[in-house]
Design a protein around this motif. Structure first.
Motif, short mmCIF file in Angstrom:
data_model
loop_
_atom_site.label_atom_id
_atom_site.label_comp_id
_atom_site.label_asym_id
_atom_site.label_seq_id
_atom_site.Cartn_x
_atom_site.Cartn_y
_atom_site.Cartn_z
N TRP A 21 0.83 -1.21 0.00
CA TRP A 21 0.00 0.00 0.00
C TRP A 21 0.87 1.26 0.00
O TRP A 21 0.44 2.31 -0.47
N CYS A 53 -10.19 -2.35 3.62
CA CYS A 53 -9.98 -1.35 2.56
C CYS A 53 -9.16 -0.17 3.06
O CYS A 53 -8.51 0.52 2.27
N PRO A 77 -4.83 0.81 -2.47
CA PRO A 77 -4.70 1.58 -3.72
C PRO A 77 -5.99 1.60 -4.55
O PRO A 77 -6.35 2.63 -5.12
N SER A 78 -6.70 0.48 -4.59
CA SER A 78 -7.92 0.41 -5.41
C SER A 78 -9.10 1.16 -4.79
O SER A 78 -10.12 1.35 -5.46
N SER A 79 -8.94 1.60 -3.55
CA SER A 79 -10.05 2.28 -2.86
C SER A 79 -9.76 3.76 -2.61
O SER A 79 -10.52 4.43 -1.90
N ARG A 80 -8.69 4.27 -3.18
CA ARG A 80 -8.33 5.68 -2.93
C ARG A 80 -9.21 6.63 -3.74
O ARG A 80 -9.76 6.25 -4.76
#
Ligand SMILES: CC(C)(COP(=O)(O)OP(=O)(O)OC[C@H]1O[C@@H](n2cnc3c(N)ncnc32)[C@H](O)[C@@H]1OP(=O)(O)O)[C@@H](O)C(=O)NCCC(=O)NCCS
Length: 162
Positions: A21, A53, A77-80
């Motif tokens: 992350w 997350c 990273p996919s939830s930023r």
């Protein structure tokens, strides 16, 4: 997405992913199990069916009880960019305000420009120490020789009931 308190069991989910992350930086040693066991009342997680997350580890200062400190915040990273970091900070602000804190402090590395921008959006100011790195105010050698850090400060807004 709901914010819940950090739990001891979250250590086994979070510790293995934090280096990824942080873009490959070796930060795992900075999130030891003790935080998950002893700071759960002021630390928070956002999770879904696939796992954690986002998380925030913070606490109320033992030596300065009016100060709360955020040690670590991470969003997958996919939830930023979806407001999860903001939700975690708001949960923390609400919690420590209820505990009687009036200030929040935290730090970041001067190379972490994303973190600096995020903290400024969260209402933090950069503490001016007289030293700068690449035009950014830093505290020299804060984390050891050559390890300068940006210091953040925020006054918590209390609601005055007339
Ligand atoms: C920094 C981090 C926690 C932000 O989390 P996030 O969930 O993406 O942030 P949010 O979506 O809640 O954004 C909140 C605000 O900050 C801004 N922001 C967030 N990341 C930003 C970035 N990299 N650059 C500029 N602004 C940013 C958003 O635009 C938003 O502003 P707005 O509400 O005025 O529109 C996340 O990027 C992260 O985990 N980074 C890696 C770990 C790290 O560096 N942690 C901090 C140091 S311990």
């Amino acid at each position: 997405m709901p914010v819940r308190p950090l739990e001891s069991a979250d250590y086994d989910l979070i510790a293995p992913v934090v280096d990824d992350w942080w873009g490959g930086r070796p930060v795992r040693a900075l999130v030891p199990r003790l935080f998950f066991e002893h700071f759960s009342s002021t630390s928070f997680v956002i999770a879904d069916d696939t796992g954690v997350c986002a998380f925030l580890i913070g606490f109320r200062s033992q030596s300065q009880p009016h100060v709360a400190y955020i040690h670590f915040v991470g969003v997958a990273p996919s939830s930023r960019g979806m407001g999860l970091g903001r939700s975690l900070y708001q949960a923390f602000f609400d919690r420590v305000l209820a505990l009687g804190c009036t200030e929040v402090a935290c730090i970041t590395s001067p190379v972490n420009t994303g973190s600096i921008a995020f903290h400024q959006r969260m209402g933090f100011s950069l503490v001016r120490t007289g030293a700068e790195q690449d035009g950014i105010p830093v505290c020299l050698n804060h984390a050891g020789e050559g390890q300068h850090r940006v210091l953040f400060h925020k006054a918590l807004e209390t609601t005055v009931v007339a």
